[in-house]
Design an enzyme around this catalytic site. Structure first.
Site, mmCIF file in Angstrom:
data_model
loop_
_atom_site.group_PDB
_atom_site.id
_atom_site.type_symbol
_atom_site.label_atom_id
_atom_site.label_comp_id
_atom_site.label_asym_id
_atom_site.label_seq_id
_atom_site.Cartn_x
_atom_site.Cartn_y
_atom_site.Cartn_z
ATOM 1 C CB CYS A 1 -0.923 -0.074 1.239
ATOM 2 S SG CYS A 1 -1.916 1.348 1.385
ATOM 3 C CB CYS B 1 -0.356 2.384 5.773
ATOM 4 S SG CYS B 1 -1.175 0.908 5.210
ATOM 5 C CB CYS C 1 -5.152 -0.637 2.416
ATOM 6 S SG CYS C 1 -3.806 -0.853 3.748
ATOM 7 C CB CYS D 1 -4.239 3.145 5.532
ATOM 8 S SG CYS D 1 -4.120 2.966 3.976
ATOM 9 C CB CYS E 1 -9.174 -4.339 -11.393
ATOM 10 S SG CYS E 1 -8.660 -3.193 -12.875
#
Length: 134
Positions: free
Chosen positions: A47, A50, A96, A99, A119
């Site tokens: 991510c 984070c 995510c 976060c 995707c």
């Protein structure tokens, strides 16, 4: 999963304008413009907000959609799914789990065992090659 909570000002200071738009405002980069769409290197995707580990290159494939696509996350607990009815469509948004940043969407048309296509937006991801990778 431990939650990463920042103020909007902290997110804006931490992210590029494009990353902020995608991760915090559920934006989407234009198809075929993301830096990881054509990435074939071996490694892991994290991510961009984070640093949570999200996807492995072993699960990445060319879906022809114009966005990096994966058959599964490295850990089901790393992402969360939410119904998205924006833009007159009914889709499943992927965030995510740490976060709550918007990553992209998951569709039931993938080639993997579960038939899923994650995707993702390149702007929501950071890539780290495996040792010795390119």
């Amino acid at each position: 999963m431990e939650k990463k909570i920042l103020t909007e000002a902290e997110w804006k200071a931490r992210l590029t304008p494009e990353q902020y738009h995608v991760l915090r405002e559920a934006g989407t980069e234009r198809a075929f413009t993301g830096k990881y769409n054509d990435n074939k290197a071996e490694g892991r995707y994290f991510c961009a907000g984070c640093g949570t580990e999200l996807f492995d290159s072993d699960e990445k494939y060319d879906s022809g959609s114009g966005w990096p696509s994966f058959t599964a996350p490295v850990d089901a607990e790393a992402v969360s799914e939410h119904m998205d009815t924006s833009h007159g469509m009914r889709r499943v948004e992927v965030r995510c789990a740490s976060c709550e940043g918007h990553l992209g969407h998951v569709f039931p048309d993938g080639p993997g065992v579960d038939g899923l296509r994650y995707c993702m937006n390149s702007a929501a991801l950071d890539f780290k090659p495996r040792d010795g990778g390119k």
